[in-house]
Design a protein around this motif. Structure first.
Motif, PDB file in Angstrom:
ATOM      1  N   LYS A 162       0.835  -1.205   0.000  1.00  0.00           N
ATOM      2  CA  LYS A 162       0.000   0.000   0.000  1.00  0.00           C
ATOM      3  C   LYS A 162       0.870   1.254   0.000  1.00  0.00           C
ATOM      4  O   LYS A 162       0.628   2.207  -0.752  1.00  0.00           O
ATOM      5  CB  LYS A 162      -0.909  -0.016   1.233  1.00  0.00           C
ATOM      6  N   THR A 191      -6.675   2.161  -0.714  1.00  0.00           N
ATOM      7  CA  THR A 191      -7.485   1.124  -0.071  1.00  0.00           C
ATOM      8  C   THR A 191      -6.838   0.641   1.223  1.00  0.00           C
ATOM      9  O   THR A 191      -5.619   0.509   1.305  1.00  0.00           O
ATOM     10  CB  THR A 191      -7.673  -0.074  -1.020  1.00  0.00           C
ATOM     11  N   ASN A 192      -7.673   0.378   2.225  1.00  0.00           N
ATOM     12  CA  ASN A 192      -7.193  -0.133   3.507  1.00  0.00           C
ATOM     13  C   ASN A 192      -6.437  -1.453   3.316  1.00  0.00           C
ATOM     14  O   ASN A 192      -6.839  -2.308   2.526  1.00  0.00           O
ATOM     15  CB  ASN A 192      -8.403  -0.342   4.430  1.00  0.00           C
ATOM     16  N   GLU A 250      -8.462  -4.623   3.774  1.00  0.00           N
ATOM     17  CA  GLU A 250      -9.330  -4.908   2.624  1.00  0.00           C
ATOM     18  C   GLU A 250      -8.537  -5.566   1.504  1.00  0.00           C
ATOM     19  O   GLU A 250      -9.003  -6.513   0.865  1.00  0.00           O
ATOM     20  CB  GLU A 250      -9.968  -3.606   2.118  1.00  0.00           C
ATOM     21  N   LEU A 251      -7.318  -5.071   1.282  1.00  0.00           N
ATOM     22  CA  LEU A 251      -6.446  -5.655   0.264  1.00  0.00           C
ATOM     23  C   LEU A 251      -6.086  -7.094   0.634  1.00  0.00           C
ATOM     24  O   LEU A 251      -6.082  -7.984  -0.212  1.00  0.00           O
ATOM     25  CB  LEU A 251      -5.171  -4.811   0.130  1.00  0.00           C
TER      26      LEU A 251
END
Length: 219
Positions: A57, A64-65, A68-69
């Motif tokens: 990230k 995106t958090n 979540e990834l």
């Protein structure tokens, strides 16, 4: 100090699963329109899911958090793993049995999810050989930090100097040495060009760990 405990990593040490992890991660990168390379992948080997996705990230400036990834990655992985032929590393089951016969305490400490750890040890029929199965998914810090190995030592209420870790990745070796444990680096060609130079011993085959060698390095 006598060393009477062995800690096994899983991916690349017990299961020859790094190619499968790499294949799935490359697919996930494609879905996210991220550039994937062998060199970048090698920096991720040995890391737990959340810290790995925190790094990705940050490196790719994704909004995106990270969790979540990670969940997106897991969904794809558990679909794909059903179709992947993941085999145990040659000689590792024999080594596990040999160490148990020599009265060593054995544990498994992996950055993979507990679900995957339990699945693989069940498939190999080796659950009963391990006192503890520890997953890095429950820890805030991943390898190369020592937390996962220190957790195993805490479970036993033993000083880290009693432990020998078997690892195949640079991050794993660094974590073992940071924990104050002896480390055997296993040079698995399927784990990429990992720098294992900080390990106390580097081997290319588990057949090298004869009872005589094991006694010598643990005495």
């Amino acid at each position: 100090m006598t060393k009477d405990h062995f800690i096994f990593d899983m991916d690349g040490v017990i299961m020859d699963s790094e190619p499968a992890h790499k294949e799935v991660l490359e697919k996930v990168f494609g879905e996210l329109n991220l550039e994937f390379s062998d060199a970048y992948h090698q920096t991720l080997v040995g890391m737990a899911a959340v810290p790995m996705w925190e790094k990705i990230k940050s490196d790719f400036k994704i909004e995106t958090n990270a969790r979540e990834l990670m969940n997106f990655h897991k969904e794809i992985f558990f679909v794909e793993v059903e179709h992947l032929n993941i085999q145990p590393v040659t000689g590792v089951v024999s080594l596990i049995k040999k160490l148990k016969e020599m009265d060593f305490h054995l544990s498994l400490a992996s950055s993979s999810s507990l679900k995957l750890i339990k699945r693989f040890v069940h498939e190999l029929g080796i659950e009963s050989y391990f006192d503890y199965l520890v997953s890095g998914e429950s820890l805030e810090r991943s390898k190369p930090f020592p937390d996962i190995f220190l957790k195993v030592a805490k479970n036993y209420k033993k000083d880290p100097s009693h432990f020998v870790v078997i690892e195949d990745s640079k991050n794993g070796v660094k974590a073992a040495k940071a924990a104050g444990m002896m480390c055997i680096g296993y040079k698995n060609p399927n784990s990429g060009n990992q720098d294992l130079s900080e390990a106390d011993i580097v081997i290319e085959s588990f057949t090298k760990l004869t009872p005589q060698v094991i006694t010598k390095i643990t005495s």
